[in-house]
Design an enzyme around this catalytic site. Structure first.
Site, short mmCIF file in Angstrom:
data_model
loop_
_atom_site.label_atom_id
_atom_site.label_comp_id
_atom_site.label_asym_id
_atom_site.label_seq_id
_atom_site.Cartn_x
_atom_site.Cartn_y
_atom_site.Cartn_z
N SER A 117 0.93 -1.36 0.15
CA SER A 117 -0.14 0.06 0.11
C SER A 117 0.76 1.10 0.15
CB SER A 117 -0.88 0.17 1.18
OG SER A 117 -1.34 1.50 1.37
N GLY A 170 1.40 -2.03 4.05
CA GLY A 170 1.98 -0.60 3.84
C GLY A 170 3.17 -0.53 5.02
N GLY A 226 -9.06 3.74 7.18
CA GLY A 226 -8.57 5.26 7.37
C GLY A 226 -7.42 5.21 7.64
N MET A 284 -12.33 3.87 -0.27
CA MET A 284 -12.86 3.92 0.76
C MET A 284 -13.67 5.28 0.99
SD MET A 284 -9.83 2.59 3.02
CE MET A 284 -8.80 2.87 1.83
N MET A 295 -9.30 7.63 0.08
CA MET A 295 -10.03 8.07 1.21
C MET A 295 -10.74 9.47 1.13
SD MET A 295 -7.50 6.77 4.32
CE MET A 295 -6.78 5.23 4.13
N MET A 310 -11.28 -6.19 5.83
CA MET A 310 -10.49 -5.23 6.37
C MET A 310 -10.01 -5.80 7.91
SD MET A 310 -10.09 -2.59 4.47
CE MET A 310 -9.06 -1.72 5.61
N GLY A 322 -2.87 3.71 8.14
CA GLY A 322 -1.89 2.84 7.95
C GLY A 322 -1.22 2.56 9.58
N GLY A 323 -0.54 1.56 9.65
CA GLY A 323 0.02 1.35 10.89
C GLY A 323 -0.69 0.95 12.13
N ASP A 373 -6.31 -6.48 4.49
CA ASP A 373 -6.10 -5.51 4.34
C ASP A 373 -5.98 -4.74 6.00
OD1 ASP A 373 -5.25 -2.83 3.75
OD2 ASP A 373 -6.82 -2.44 2.43
N GLY A 374 -4.57 -4.42 6.42
CA GLY A 374 -4.55 -3.95 7.76
C GLY A 374 -3.78 -4.67 8.71
N GLY A 375 -2.64 -4.32 9.18
CA GLY A 375 -1.89 -4.84 10.07
C GLY A 375 -1.26 -6.06 9.82
N ASP A 386 -4.91 3.32 -1.90
CA ASP A 386 -5.98 3.64 -0.80
C ASP A 386 -6.40 4.92 -1.04
OD1 ASP A 386 -6.06 1.30 1.01
OD2 ASP A 386 -4.04 1.97 1.44
N HIS A 440 -1.16 -1.34 -4.13
CA HIS A 440 -2.82 -1.29 -3.49
C HIS A 440 -2.68 0.43 -3.38
CE1 HIS A 440 -6.11 -2.18 -1.09
NE2 HIS A 440 -5.59 -1.40 -0.15
N HIS A 481 -8.43 0.78 -3.86
CA HIS A 481 -9.33 0.70 -2.57
C HIS A 481 -10.23 1.86 -2.36
CE1 HIS A 481 -9.56 -0.81 1.95
NE2 HIS A 481 -10.87 -0.53 1.25
C1 DX5 Z 1 -6.23 1.37 5.70
C2 DX5 Z 1 -5.78 0.93 4.53
C3 DX5 Z 1 -4.63 0.05 4.27
C4 DX5 Z 1 -3.48 0.57 4.90
C5 DX5 Z 1 -2.56 -0.81 5.32
O1 DX5 Z 1 -7.61 1.98 5.85
O2 DX5 Z 1 -6.85 0.31 3.63
O3 DX5 Z 1 -4.47 -0.51 2.82
O4 DX5 Z 1 -2.56 1.18 4.02
O5 DX5 Z 1 -1.57 -0.29 6.31
P1 DX5 Z 1 -0.84 -1.11 7.13
O6 DX5 Z 1 -0.11 -2.24 6.35
O7 DX5 Z 1 0.37 -0.17 7.62
O8 DX5 Z 1 -1.66 -1.56 8.19
ZN ZN Z 2 -6.60 -0.43 1.56
#
Ligand code: DX5
Ligand code: ZN
Length: 227
Positions: free
Chosen positions: A10, A197, A144, A70, A39, A139, A146-147, A175-177, A37, A35, A68
């Site tokens: 991401s 990400g 919203g 959002m 938003m 998800m 990363g990290g 997607d996420g963590g 994102d 990927h 993606h």
């Molecule tokens: C969050 C995004 C993710 C995000 C993941 O809303 O959809 O794609 O970038 O980031 P990490 O890998 O840092 O959790």
């Molecule tokens: Zn995403």
């Protein structure tokens, strides 16, 4: 290994002033997809970028540009993201009242269609549109930012979704963590496209990209050991 694992970095976690070079460099380091994102500051509490950014990235992405969305409403922007060159558009179940219409519009615009589920959204919400998608994004954090840390209740949910999909040719994107410590868990539960990400772009840079390649390999190896 029974299912191929794809790694989709991401760019949310990369240098916003240098996305073109970031995409080319991370692909050279082993990324399977890019990927992106999107938003809107309304569906999720953060703002990123729109169709103009996707169009600007297009010449720099050789693999799949996995967009993606959002955003809510999503339908008014599908055509613009398709024209910008997205390969795949993934819309959220929660983005509007007519998911079926949204998925029809994505396919009609010539893109591959995916659907995303927030952590509180049950897998049953996609039961009746399974034949309209080839990717379901689970998800594993609230969208919203990363990290964030992966929400553990997502693991049995991924497994329920994998069982519901059966032998249909549908990928489960996580997607996420996702990092080397969680990749095996989500892969064992049924995930096969791992978005990451912070765990990909940690350390390294466009000028010194070896760390990105090592990060991708570490995530891939942890996942492949479990499928
Ligand atoms: C969050 C995004 C993710 C995000 C993941 O809303 O959809 O794609 O970038 O980031 P990490 O890998 O840092 O959790
Ligand atoms: Zn995403």
């Amino acid at each position: 290994m029974s299912r191929p694992i794809l790694i989709a970095p991401s760019i949310l976690a990369a240098d916003f002033a240098n996305f073109g070079a970031v995409c080319e460099t991370v692909e050279a380091q082993g990324a399977d997809w890019i990927h992106v994102d999107v938003m809107d500051g309304h569906f999720v509490p953060n703002l990123t970028f729109g169709p103009a950014m996707v169009a600007a990235l297009r010449p720099h992405v050789k693999t799949c540009m996995d967009v993606h969305l959002m955003i809510s409403p999503v339908d008014p922007y599908i055509e613009a993201f398709a024209e910008a060159g997205a390969d795949r558009l993934t819309a959220h179940v929660e983005a509007g009242p007519h998911l079926h219409r949204t998925l029809q519009a994505i396919a009609g615009a010539g893109c591959k269609a995916g659907v995303a589920l927030n952590p509180a959204t049950p897998v049953e919400s996609v039961h009746d549109i399974l034949d309209m998608v080839d990717l379901i994004c689970v998800m594993t954090v609230n969208p919203g930012f990363g990290g964030q840390k992966l929400i553990p209740s997502a693991l049995p949910k991924i497994a329920r979704l994998r069982a519901m999909i059966g032998d249909r040719p549908i990928r489960i994107e996580i997607d996420g963590g996702v990092d080397p410590a969680t990749a095996g868990l989500v892969a064992a539960a049924g995930g096969d496209v791992l978005v990451a990400g912070s765990a990909v772009f940690r350390g390294g840079s466009v000028g010194a990209p070896d760390a990105w390649g090592e990060n991708i390999r570490a995530i891939r190896q942890a996942a492949e050991a479990e499928v």
